[in-house]
Design a protein around this motif. Sequence first.
Motif, PDB file in Angstrom:
ATOM      1  N   GLY A   1     -10.509  -0.907  14.305  1.00  0.00           N
ATOM      2  CA  GLY A   1     -11.828  -0.713  13.372  1.00  0.00           C
ATOM      3  C   GLY A   1     -12.819  -1.010  14.028  1.00  0.00           C
ATOM      4  N   PHE A   2     -13.738  -1.935  13.401  1.00  0.00           N
ATOM      5  CA  PHE A   2     -14.902  -2.498  14.060  1.00  0.00           C
ATOM      6  C   PHE A   2     -14.394  -4.131  14.406  1.00  0.00           C
ATOM      7  CE2 PHE A   2     -16.861   0.570  11.490  1.00  0.00           C
ATOM      8  CZ  PHE A   2     -17.564   1.282  12.352  1.00  0.00           C
ATOM      9  N   ASP A   3     -13.351  -4.371  14.381  1.00  0.00           N
ATOM     10  CA  ASP A   3     -12.958  -5.794  14.814  1.00  0.00           C
ATOM     11  C   ASP A   3     -11.857  -5.939  15.999  1.00  0.00           C
ATOM     12  OD1 ASP A   3     -14.605  -7.084  12.689  1.00  0.00           O
ATOM     13  OD2 ASP A   3     -13.194  -6.280  11.364  1.00  0.00           O
ATOM     14  N   GLY A   4     -10.886  -6.896  16.007  1.00  0.00           N
ATOM     15  CA  GLY A   4      -9.869  -6.866  16.743  1.00  0.00           C
ATOM     16  C   GLY A   4      -8.553  -7.346  16.106  1.00  0.00           C
ATOM     17  N   LYS A   5      -7.367  -7.086  16.748  1.00  0.00           N
ATOM     18  CA  LYS A   5      -6.067  -7.707  16.131  1.00  0.00           C
ATOM     19  C   LYS A   5      -5.450  -8.152  17.133  1.00  0.00           C
ATOM     20  CE  LYS A   5      -3.038  -4.657  14.761  1.00  0.00           C
ATOM     21  NZ  LYS A   5      -2.693  -3.811  14.077  1.00  0.00           N
ATOM     22  N   TRP A   6      -4.287  -9.023  16.911  1.00  0.00           N
ATOM     23  CA  TRP A   6      -3.311  -9.650  17.910  1.00  0.00           C
ATOM     24  C   TRP A   6      -2.090  -8.707  17.694  1.00  0.00           C
ATOM     25  CZ3 TRP A   6      -3.844 -13.139  21.436  1.00  0.00           C
ATOM     26  CH2 TRP A   6      -4.977 -14.109  21.032  1.00  0.00           C
TER      27      TRP A   6
ATOM     28  N   ASP B   1      -3.665   1.956  16.750  1.00  0.00           N
ATOM     29  CA  ASP B   1      -4.900   1.824  15.859  1.00  0.00           C
ATOM     30  C   ASP B   1      -6.073   2.745  16.464  1.00  0.00           C
ATOM     31  OD1 ASP B   1      -4.645  -0.976  14.189  1.00  0.00           O
ATOM     32  OD2 ASP B   1      -3.493  -1.220  15.865  1.00  0.00           O
ATOM     33  N   VAL B   2      -6.775   2.913  15.451  1.00  0.00           N
ATOM     34  CA  VAL B   2      -7.972   3.770  15.995  1.00  0.00           C
ATOM     35  C   VAL B   2      -9.296   2.768  15.855  1.00  0.00           C
ATOM     36  CG1 VAL B   2      -9.590   5.658  15.316  1.00  0.00           C
ATOM     37  CG2 VAL B   2      -7.329   5.868  14.881  1.00  0.00           C
ATOM     38  N   GLY B   3      -9.991   2.554  17.266  1.00  0.00           N
ATOM     39  CA  GLY B   3     -10.993   1.852  17.057  1.00  0.00           C
ATOM     40  C   GLY B   3     -12.465   2.613  16.553  1.00  0.00           C
ATOM     41  N   LYS B   4     -12.937   2.227  15.698  1.00  0.00           N
ATOM     42  CA  LYS B   4     -14.098   2.917  15.294  1.00  0.00           C
ATOM     43  C   LYS B   4     -15.459   2.776  16.168  1.00  0.00           C
ATOM     44  CE  LYS B   4     -12.059   3.677  11.112  1.00  0.00           C
ATOM     45  NZ  LYS B   4     -11.680   4.898  10.572  1.00  0.00           N
ATOM     46  N   GLU B   5     -16.183   3.613  15.890  1.00  0.00           N
ATOM     47  CA  GLU B   5     -17.280   3.840  17.016  1.00  0.00           C
ATOM     48  C   GLU B   5     -18.536   3.926  15.824  1.00  0.00           C
ATOM     49  OE1 GLU B   5     -16.117   5.806  20.965  1.00  0.00           O
ATOM     50  OE2 GLU B   5     -16.384   7.147  19.308  1.00  0.00           O
ATOM     51  N   ASN B   6     -19.793   3.493  16.508  1.00  0.00           N
ATOM     52  CA  ASN B   6     -20.963   3.396  15.731  1.00  0.00           C
ATOM     53  C   ASN B   6     -21.888   4.110  16.533  1.00  0.00           C
ATOM     54  OD1 ASN B   6     -22.789   2.874  13.835  1.00  0.00           O
ATOM     55  ND2 ASN B   6     -22.876   0.547  14.010  1.00  0.00           N
ATOM     56  N   CYS B   7     -22.412   5.344  15.688  1.00  0.00           N
ATOM     57  CA  CYS B   7     -23.532   6.023  16.526  1.00  0.00           C
ATOM     58  C   CYS B   7     -24.344   6.665  15.436  1.00  0.00           C
ATOM     59  CB  CYS B   7     -22.641   6.786  17.371  1.00  0.00           C
ATOM     60  SG  CYS B   7     -21.525   8.031  16.536  1.00  0.00           S
ATOM     61  N   PRO B   8     -25.598   7.165  15.919  1.00  0.00           N
ATOM     62  CA  PRO B   8     -26.446   7.804  14.926  1.00  0.00           C
ATOM     63  C   PRO B   8     -25.629   8.993  14.264  1.00  0.00           C
ATOM     64  CG  PRO B   8     -27.593   7.286  16.992  1.00  0.00           C
ATOM     65  CD  PRO B   8     -26.282   7.123  17.201  1.00  0.00           C
TER      66      PRO B   8
END
Length: 268
Positions: free
Chosen positions: A217-222, A247-254
């Motif tokens: 996501g926008f965070d992390g995990k163990w 997991d799918v790590g989110k990205e932040n873009c315009p």
Amino acid sequence: MPFFLPLLFLTIVSSAAACDRCLHQAKAAFYQVESDGELRGACGYGNLTSELSNGHFSAITATLYGHGAGCGACFQVRCKNEALCNKEGTKIVVTDGNESSQTDLVISKKAFGEMALSGKEELLIIEGVVDVEFKRVPCEYKNKNLMVRVEEMSKPPTYLAMKLLYQGGQTEIVGIDIAKVGESNWGMMARNYGAVWDTKHPVSEGPLQLRFVVTSGFDGKWIWSKYVFPADWRPGQVYDTGVQMDDVGKENCPDDQCADKHWAGVGA
């Protein structure tokens, strides 16, 4: 307390409205000598490159390579010449960093040709360098867990250097700890180069376990791997962690760079 509430609210709203995947604009070429991509890749996969990527390997811009954090990441790439190229493109695995000022991606000839319309592969190859757009997509390794290969520079039983193989999902491993099985005295590992991590302090003798910190996501995990290395681990051997990242790590873009909106239905 009231001072922090607006900031917290804005953070939640921003994350909820953010784009999942960013669309990158770039120029791409292909490896003129295929072995250059297989054997010289900065990630250190060496002769495992083709097996790891099914021949779809790539060097990527330094920003996304991230000093090795991008090793093993998967991207969907398509060229923008509609007269020569299909709309789906090809999927590549990052195996190298690209420092060229002429192109952002250098991909295997096999993957480069797959961007072409049927019957126009040779015409695309003749082009040599093409405008492309690409986005990150999850890696999928059917029936494979995350594997680790003990590197030859390791010195059993106290110094361990290992290479990560077959990382699934769309995440980055940002930290690794190691400990003897059954104990909680964890020691940190660090990235030596590319996909290779090593211990900075002597490890305990005996079977070893790992725990990974991954983006999620926008965070992390163990993610814990409770038994990885046997007591007699040795260089050259590949061991199964028994876990996989999905997991799918989110990205932040315009908004105008959001692949979710501008590349609908491909690799989603």
